[in-house]
Design a protein around this motif. Structure first.
Motif, PDB file in Angstrom:
ATOM      1  N   PHE A 197      71.082  17.882  17.154  1.00  0.00           N
ATOM      2  CA  PHE A 197      72.329  17.153  17.371  1.00  0.00           C
ATOM      3  C   PHE A 197      72.036  15.656  17.372  1.00  0.00           C
ATOM      4  O   PHE A 197      71.288  15.148  18.221  1.00  0.00           O
ATOM      5  N   ILE A 198      72.608  14.981  16.396  1.00  0.00           N
ATOM      6  CA  ILE A 198      72.370  13.550  16.227  1.00  0.00           C
ATOM      7  C   ILE A 198      73.510  12.783  16.883  1.00  0.00           C
ATOM      8  O   ILE A 198      74.686  12.987  16.538  1.00  0.00           O
ATOM      9  N   PRO A 199      73.214  11.905  17.847  1.00  0.00           N
ATOM     10  CA  PRO A 199      74.296  11.126  18.473  1.00  0.00           C
ATOM     11  C   PRO A 199      74.914  10.148  17.483  1.00  0.00           C
ATOM     12  O   PRO A 199      74.253   9.696  16.539  1.00  0.00           O
ATOM     13  N   LYS A 200      76.161   9.827  17.692  1.00  0.00           N
ATOM     14  CA  LYS A 200      76.838   8.916  16.756  1.00  0.00           C
ATOM     15  C   LYS A 200      76.372   7.475  16.912  1.00  0.00           C
ATOM     16  O   LYS A 200      76.486   6.687  15.969  1.00  0.00           O
ATOM     17  N   HIS A 201      75.867   7.140  18.082  1.00  0.00           N
ATOM     18  CA  HIS A 201      75.362   5.788  18.308  1.00  0.00           C
ATOM     19  C   HIS A 201      73.944   5.848  18.891  1.00  0.00           C
ATOM     20  O   HIS A 201      73.642   6.709  19.714  1.00  0.00           O
TER      21      HIS A 201
END
Length: 448
Positions: free
Chosen positions: A208-212
């Motif tokens: 899961f890649i954070p948006k920021h």
């Protein structure tokens, strides 16, 4: 009549179709543009019948890297624009380049057929036909849901997220979302806030890649610092994600069974938040259903009223399926050029790990460059036609994508862009459009 005496037909006025229309118009090439809906925007218009759009949808690539060449997204847009801003952007793009006035709105295409002389006949739903030298199909890849079978007999409601619109549909229900793609995670977060009880089922563990990161949209960090081989980027960024997100198994998630970037990226900051706060529960794959009870592969079970299948889409092209072949992933050179049928193109079917609009723009520019040089009988057009038939570059970027239907034909965006740019340069074709103040008329640049 000669093939070159006919124009190009563009089918669809979503982002891909608009990019193609601009590229043709910039070169003064004649074209016919057909759209079944009443306005531009494709699936980003939630009122477009059959659109998979939902109220809480946002772009998963940032505004900085998501605009068409020559027409960036406005500064006042959110980092990750919501659906209304995206639709307004597409509408403004169509208006700025004079595209809307040339679109035949409210016109559905029934069939595309290849003629003996190599031209193409496009038949509309009302039976009217037109003949064209080329056809560019831009009907999109997220209209035809992939619906897996849930073993057993579920007595509640099962439906695909293609018909999901808002969290109001979830209130008072026990909801299971199946699938952890970007829309699945969005809708699971809607369920976490609105449903009586919410769970999400995924067959494998995901990154899961954070948006920021560091206060910046995560995709703007690409290219910051020294370039590094993909294996090192995987290792360093994977380590960073483990530090930021922690051990996923403590939240009930499975550990990823693949390296970072080997599946389509899941860019979401909120699902982990809701898992951490107990608003939603993570489950492994679905084993079977009995009545309202769903059994999972780890032996656990629970009762639900609604199962939402966020299980993706197949790349059906109903208007021309016989020519595009495989519904999961058409075999198109550079994801755009039919290898078997001269004069047939598709934009909007690429599966990759980055934002799409700049890629659509590049594909549109190559198509328009090829059409123009073919009409003029230039030798590089014949050379490129040979590449369409026989060139099969490795566009994986060194990644070993997981073995799943979605990743058949999947390409690494950086590798794809690098190769496409190289090919375009060799042919003398640009890879992005120009600002609307600069128009091309019969090959001469003029100020509008």
């Amino acid at each position: 009549m000669k093939e070159s005496e006919f124009d190009t037909c563009v089918i669809g006025a979503g982002p891909a179709g608009l990019a193609v229309a601009r590229a043709l118009g910039e070169r003064g090439l004649p074209y016919t543009h057909i759209e079944r809906h009443t306005g531009p925007g494709g699936l980003w218009d939630i009122d477009n019948p059959g659109s998979p759009m939902y109220e809480s949808a946002h772009f998963i690539s940032s505004k900085t890297l998501s605009g068409f060449g020559g027409w960036p997204m406005p500064e006042h847009f959110a980092d990750y624009p919501p659906r209304r801003q995206i639709l307004s952007y597409l509408t403004s793009f169509a208006d700025a380049y004079g595209l809307s006035e040339r679109i035949q709105f409210g016109t559905a295409v029934r069939d595309v057929a290849k003629n003996v002389d190599g031209t193409w006949t496009v038949t509309r739903a009302d039976g009217r036909t037109s003949r064209h030298a080329q056809v560019v199909v831009c009907t999109g890849s997220q209209w035809h849901p992939n619906i897996p079978e849930i073993p057993g007999d579920f007595s509640g409601e099962i439906r695909h997220t293609v018909g999901y619109r808002s969290s109001d549909e979830l209130r008072g229900k026990r909801v299971l979302v199946v699938g952890a793609g970007n829309s699945g995670c969005d809708i699971a977060c809607d369920a976490a806030r609105a449903a009586d009880h919410a769970e999400i089922s995924m067959r494998r563990g995901y990154w899961f890649i954070p948006k920021h990161l560091f206060g910046r949209p995560v995709d703007t960090l690409e290219g910051v610092g020294p370039r590094m081989p993909k294996w090192l980027e995987q290792r360093l960024f994977g380590t960073l994600l483990r530090i930021i997100n922690g051990d996923p198994t403590r939240l009930g998630l499975q550990k990823p069974d693949h390296k970072l970037f080997e599946t389509h990226p899941t860019v979401n900051s909120m699902l982990l938040h809701h898992l951490q706060h107990g608003d939603i529960t993570a489950r492994p794959g679905v084993l079977r259903a009995e009545g309202r009870t769903v059994h999972f592969t780890d032996g656990s079970s629970n009762d639900f009223d609604l199962i939402l299948l966020a299980t993706g889409y197949v790349h059906k092209v109903p208007v021309a399926q016989a020519y595009f072949g495989d519904e999961q992933h058409p075999d198109l050179y550079l994801s755009s050029f039919s290898r078997e049928h001269q004069g047939l193109f598709g934009v909007g079917f690429i599966e990759t790990n980055s934002g799409a609009y700049q890629l659509f723009d590049a594909q549109a520019q190559l198509i328009a460059g090829f059409v123009q040089d073919s009409r003029q009988g230039l030798p590089n057009a014949e050379r490129f036609a040979g590449m369409i038939r026989g060139d099969r570059p490795d566009l994986s970027g060194g990644l070993r994508f997981v073995d799943s239907p979605r990743h058949t034909g999947y390409v690494d965006s950086a590798a794809y862009t690098k190769y496409l740019t190289k090919v375009a340069a060799a042919m003398g074709w640009p890879t992005e459009g120009r600002p609307p103040a600069l128009r091309t008329l019969r090959g001469k640049e003029t100020v509008a």
